[in-house]
Write a protein that holds these residues in place. Structure first.
Motif, PDB file in Angstrom:
ATOM      1  N   SER A   1     -74.737  36.891  14.406  1.00  0.00           N
ATOM      2  CA  SER A   1     -76.431  36.702  13.513  1.00  0.00           C
ATOM      3  C   SER A   1     -76.573  37.856  13.506  1.00  0.00           C
ATOM      4  N   SER A   2     -76.613  39.102  14.031  1.00  0.00           N
ATOM      5  CA  SER A   2     -76.674  40.129  14.336  1.00  0.00           C
ATOM      6  C   SER A   2     -76.358  41.093  13.337  1.00  0.00           C
ATOM      7  N   VAL A   3     -75.456  40.674  12.354  1.00  0.00           N
ATOM      8  CA  VAL A   3     -74.981  41.415  10.868  1.00  0.00           C
ATOM      9  C   VAL A   3     -75.707  40.925   9.588  1.00  0.00           C
ATOM     10  N   THR A   4     -76.025  41.767   9.377  1.00  0.00           N
ATOM     11  CA  THR A   4     -77.089  41.290   7.369  1.00  0.00           C
ATOM     12  C   THR A   4     -75.879  41.787   6.562  1.00  0.00           C
ATOM     13  N   TYR A   5     -76.244  40.946   6.110  1.00  0.00           N
ATOM     14  CA  TYR A   5     -75.270  40.892   4.747  1.00  0.00           C
ATOM     15  C   TYR A   5     -76.140  40.806   3.847  1.00  0.00           C
ATOM     16  N   LYS A   6     -75.916  42.722   2.804  1.00  0.00           N
ATOM     17  CA  LYS A   6     -76.333  42.891   1.565  1.00  0.00           C
ATOM     18  C   LYS A   6     -75.696  43.190   0.192  1.00  0.00           C
ATOM     19  N   LYS A   7     -75.808  42.479  -0.658  1.00  0.00           N
ATOM     20  CA  LYS A   7     -74.719  43.047  -2.195  1.00  0.00           C
ATOM     21  C   LYS A   7     -75.663  43.938  -2.506  1.00  0.00           C
ATOM     22  N   VAL A   8     -73.850  44.832  -3.107  1.00  0.00           N
ATOM     23  CA  VAL A   8     -74.223  46.238  -3.381  1.00  0.00           C
ATOM     24  C   VAL A   8     -73.479  45.863  -4.602  1.00  0.00           C
ATOM     25  N   ASP A   9     -74.069  46.976  -6.030  1.00  0.00           N
ATOM     26  CA  ASP A   9     -73.351  47.180  -7.306  1.00  0.00           C
ATOM     27  C   ASP A   9     -72.196  48.565  -6.662  1.00  0.00           C
TER      28      ASP A   9
ATOM     29  N   THR B   1     -59.141  35.504 -15.951  1.00  0.00           N
ATOM     30  CA  THR B   1     -60.650  35.696 -16.682  1.00  0.00           C
ATOM     31  C   THR B   1     -60.756  36.441 -15.731  1.00  0.00           C
ATOM     32  N   ARG B   2     -62.249  37.467 -15.792  1.00  0.00           N
ATOM     33  CA  ARG B   2     -62.627  38.259 -15.171  1.00  0.00           C
ATOM     34  C   ARG B   2     -63.599  38.133 -15.194  1.00  0.00           C
ATOM     35  N   GLY B   3     -64.469  38.474 -13.842  1.00  0.00           N
ATOM     36  CA  GLY B   3     -65.829  38.498 -13.317  1.00  0.00           C
ATOM     37  C   GLY B   3     -66.832  39.545 -14.398  1.00  0.00           C
ATOM     38  N   GLY B   4     -68.214  39.516 -14.349  1.00  0.00           N
ATOM     39  CA  GLY B   4     -68.971  40.581 -14.923  1.00  0.00           C
ATOM     40  C   GLY B   4     -69.751  40.767 -13.856  1.00  0.00           C
ATOM     41  N   GLY B   5     -70.931  41.352 -14.617  1.00  0.00           N
ATOM     42  CA  GLY B   5     -71.339  42.778 -14.366  1.00  0.00           C
ATOM     43  C   GLY B   5     -70.677  43.189 -13.042  1.00  0.00           C
ATOM     44  N   ALA B   6     -71.914  44.485 -12.166  1.00  0.00           N
ATOM     45  CA  ALA B   6     -71.464  45.077 -11.336  1.00  0.00           C
ATOM     46  C   ALA B   6     -70.160  44.600 -10.542  1.00  0.00           C
ATOM     47  N   ASP B   7     -69.665  44.162 -10.029  1.00  0.00           N
ATOM     48  CA  ASP B   7     -69.639  43.218  -9.003  1.00  0.00           C
ATOM     49  C   ASP B   7     -68.342  42.483 -10.215  1.00  0.00           C
ATOM     50  N   GLY B   8     -67.648  42.619 -10.757  1.00  0.00           N
ATOM     51  CA  GLY B   8     -66.797  41.865 -11.569  1.00  0.00           C
ATOM     52  C   GLY B   8     -66.190  41.742 -10.848  1.00  0.00           C
TER      53      GLY B   8
END
Length: 235
Positions: free
Chosen positions: A80-88, A2-9
């Motif tokens: 809590s000072s480190v933010t998470y941001k999903k990227v392509d 199996t493989r994941g889809g999308g930009a972060d597949g």
């Protein structure tokens, strides 16, 4: 497979045995789909944040992660000072001049449907206010790691601050540090059965990653009481 889809597949293939627990400083983001009951559970759960501070989107349980790629040792809870941001991640790699032609060729088209062999992890490695992006790229055919990268958020976007394109390679996070695992093969070893494993640990210092520990495990001696050798690195 199996493989994941999308930009972060997500990646495909079977991983060697690895711990089921991720370090608590680690936000993991992969798009790998699970089979059977696991897939149903994922759809019901959606994005999950576990009790030990792990942010998870999907699972990479079937991915080819070396046996020491993740540590069982607990780490401090995410700041809590480190933010998470999903990227392509795929777009990030394809426009990066530091990424080799072979890796970009692998990412030019999906392995199947819209599924790409990419594994993405988010974790605070460089002391930045935005979590760093750790990306692994595998081959479609046999899930061998062909490239590992770390991107750091800067004023002009994400900057490549670490690259390793010497397969088979895999990047992970252990106790808040960057850990690079390379399985070693003799000429007659099958892809499934490497002779040993090198594990290098890196610490962010003076605006770059510096190797400070190097361990080698000989699989033929595993279980005979032999400890892996440690080679400290000088800055």
């Amino acid at each position: 497979m199996t493989r994941g889809g999308g930009a972060d597949g997500g990646p495909a293939g079977k991983r060697p045995a690895a711990s089921s627990r991720l370090p608590a400083t680690l936000w993991r983001a992969t798009g790998t789909a699970l089979a059977g009951i696991a897939a149903i559970a994922l759809l019901l759960a959606g994005c999950e944040t576990t009790g030990d501070g792990v942010r998870s989107e999907g699972s990479a349980a079937d991915s080819p992660v070396p046996s020491r790629a993740r540590s069982d040792a607990p780490s401090p809870s995410p700041s809590s000072s480190v933010t998470y941001k999903k990227v392509d991640a795929r777009a990030l790699l394809r426009k990066d001049p530091k990424v080799g032609a072979e890796v970009k060729k692998t990412l030019a088209k999906p392995c199947t449907a819209d599924e790409y062999p990419i594994d993405v992890t988010y974790a605070p490695l460089t002391g930045n206010k935005t979590a760093d992006v750790i990306v692994n790229v595998m081959t479609c055919a046999d899930s061998v790691g062909i490239g590992s990268y770390v991107y750091r958020k800067g004023a002009k976007g994400y900057e490549n601050v670490f690259t390793n394109e010497e397969p088979p390679v895999y990047a992970a996070v252990s106790k808040g540090e960057l850990e690079i695992t390379k399985q070693t093969y003799k000429t007659d070893d099958a892809v499934c059965c490497p002779t040993g494993e090198d594990v290098m640990t890196y610490h962010w210092k003076n605006d770059r990653f510096r190797e400070y520990a190097h361990y080698y495990t000989d699989y033929s001696k595993t279980g005979d009481g032999t400890e892996p050798s440690a080679t400290p690195s000088e800055d």
